[in-house]
Design a protein around this motif. Structure first.
Motif, mmCIF file in Angstrom:
data_model
loop_
_atom_site.group_PDB
_atom_site.id
_atom_site.type_symbol
_atom_site.label_atom_id
_atom_site.label_comp_id
_atom_site.label_asym_id
_atom_site.label_seq_id
_atom_site.Cartn_x
_atom_site.Cartn_y
_atom_site.Cartn_z
ATOM 1 N N THR A 1 -69.121 -1.108 -12.269
ATOM 2 C CA THR A 1 -68.156 -2.010 -11.657
ATOM 3 C C THR A 1 -68.421 -3.446 -12.102
ATOM 4 O O THR A 1 -68.016 -4.392 -11.435
ATOM 5 N N GLY A 2 -69.093 -3.598 -13.242
ATOM 6 C CA GLY A 2 -69.385 -4.925 -13.758
ATOM 7 C C GLY A 2 -70.258 -5.698 -12.790
ATOM 8 O O GLY A 2 -71.241 -5.186 -12.263
ATOM 9 N N SER A 3 -69.868 -6.940 -12.525
ATOM 10 C CA SER A 3 -70.635 -7.781 -11.604
ATOM 11 C C SER A 3 -70.167 -7.621 -10.162
ATOM 12 O O SER A 3 -70.707 -8.260 -9.261
ATOM 13 N N LEU A 4 -69.163 -6.773 -9.945
ATOM 14 C CA LEU A 4 -68.600 -6.625 -8.608
ATOM 15 C C LEU A 4 -69.453 -5.697 -7.753
ATOM 16 O O LEU A 4 -70.064 -4.749 -8.243
ATOM 17 N N CYS A 5 -69.454 -5.963 -6.467
ATOM 18 C CA CYS A 5 -70.188 -5.124 -5.507
ATOM 19 C C CYS A 5 -69.464 -3.800 -5.311
ATOM 20 O O CYS A 5 -68.234 -3.744 -5.322
ATOM 21 N N SER A 6 -70.216 -2.713 -5.140
ATOM 22 C CA SER A 6 -69.609 -1.414 -4.852
ATOM 23 C C SER A 6 -70.279 -0.784 -3.637
ATOM 24 O O SER A 6 -71.482 -0.925 -3.428
ATOM 25 N N VAL A 7 -69.464 -0.114 -2.835
ATOM 26 C CA VAL A 7 -69.941 0.649 -1.684
ATOM 27 C C VAL A 7 -69.445 2.074 -1.892
ATOM 28 O O VAL A 7 -68.247 2.297 -2.031
ATOM 29 N N TRP A 8 -70.380 3.037 -1.913
ATOM 30 C CA TRP A 8 -69.981 4.377 -2.333
ATOM 31 C C TRP A 8 -70.806 5.454 -1.637
ATOM 32 O O TRP A 8 -71.850 5.197 -1.064
ATOM 33 N N ALA A 9 -70.253 6.660 -1.708
ATOM 34 C CA ALA A 9 -70.960 7.859 -1.253
ATOM 35 C C ALA A 9 -71.024 8.831 -2.420
ATOM 36 O O ALA A 9 -70.186 8.782 -3.328
#
Length: 341
Positions: free
Chosen positions: A157-165
């Protein structure tokens, strides 16, 4: 009704436009009595600052944006998004921040919305969903400099934050369970092929097929709608080597598939086991109730909102946040092959 202007307020308050500007922007230059009168008149006229003027002044919007490129009709009956939105808004509301939702036709339109919001400073941050392979949105959002959290991952996701399962681990657990019940012909009624979470689930099924010695392991792609879920189920159950178990990427499609099985007089779970990747009240109210991979989607939405607020406050905040893996909840729609109730 025409939007009231500074000139309208000045006329009613009996002052100059300059005095109104000083009062509304909290600047010196007017007496406290005059400032109070101007603010009272502005409130009576329901005056709000224009978005462009607000942008030029560098003020916060106190709004987070979410754009979804899916059919509005499908989203209207999709429990997952309802719970996700509820969780997002609950956490944002605690900080007096609004959630602005816009539904568009495709990713191109979504990108145009991001550009417009950024130029007008309509939002302070973005929540992004439905991550795609080589997703063009990521570079655009990075270029615009908007704080953002991507719901989905991991990584890439590049420099972007990700929230995942971990969709892969969850899918593996479900396939392992069905195989342990004796099912060797398993179908997957999947979502859109360009979505990364769809790809991870389909790949998990393929990988499990070799490990478990399955005779059939196929993923058929849909648009997540109940109509497509029903059509695909009808195709599967009409085939000569029809599956003995079907996994659906959403609870809405699973319920539609159960309806088709009943229509075609295919006993569930006696002749066919049905399971859903998403869990909601829908899977619990059917008869038989549907086995599903469960997670607290409301809490998932709250966690995503918290991550975005962290990034908005501190650009060095954590960039990848893994949440709990969906867990298997066994109900009456699955049973050992040939041993349904």
């Amino acid at each position: 009704m025409t939007r009231p202007t500074i000139a309208d307020i000045a006329l009613r308050a009996g002052v100059s436009k300059g005095a109104v500007s000083f009062a509304l922007n909290g600047r010196p230059g007017v007496s406290e009595e005059t400032r109070a009168r101007i603010l009272r008149v502005a409130d009576e006229m329901n005056w709000r600052p224009h978005s462009v003027a607000r942008a030029l002044g560098g003020a916060r919007a106190d709004t987070v944006g979410l754009v979804i490129a899916r059919p509005a009709r499908t989203l209207g009956v999709e429990p997952f998004f309802g719970q996700l939105l509820s969780g997002l808004q609950a956490r944002l509301s605690a900080d007096s921040i609004a959630l602005q939702l816009l539904i568009v036709e495709d990713v191109g339109a979504e990108i145009e919305v991001y550009r417009r919001w950024a130029s007008e400073q309509r939002v302070d941050g973005l929540v992004m969903v439905d991550l795609q392979t080589r997703d063009p949105r990521l570079a655009v959002v990075e270029e615009l400099g908007l704080p953002a959290v991507v719901v989905g991952g991991p990584a890439k996701t590049g420099s972007l934050c990700s929230v995942w399962a971990d969709d892969r681990a969850a899918m593996m657990s479900l396939v392992d369970y069905l195989a342990a019940l004796g099912h060797t012909r398993i179908a997957h009624v999947a979502g859109k092929p360009e979505f990364r979470h769809t790809q991870r689930r389909a790949r998990a099924l393929r990988d499990a097929a070799g490990r478990l010695g399955l005779d059939q392991a196929v993923s058929l792609h849909t648009d997540f709608s109940d109509t497509e879920g029903a059509r695909t189920t009808r195709t599967l159950l009409s085939s000569r080597q029809r599956p003995t178990a079907i996994i659906y990427d959403s609870d809405l499609m699973a319920v539609a598939g159960l309806g088709v099985a009943m229509e075609m007089r295919v006993a569930v779970p006696g002749e066919l086991s049905i399971a859903s990747f998403d869990d909601s009240v829908l899977t619990r109210l059917t008869h038989p109730a549907i086995t599903a991979l469960s997670r607290d989607t409301y809490a998932f939405g709250m966690r995503a909102a918290s991550a975005l607020l962290d990034v908005m406050a501190d650009p060095s905040a954590p960039r990848e946040i893994q949440t709990d893996t969906p867990s298997l909840t066994v109900r009456e729609s699955t049973a050992p092959l040939g041993n349904g109730a």
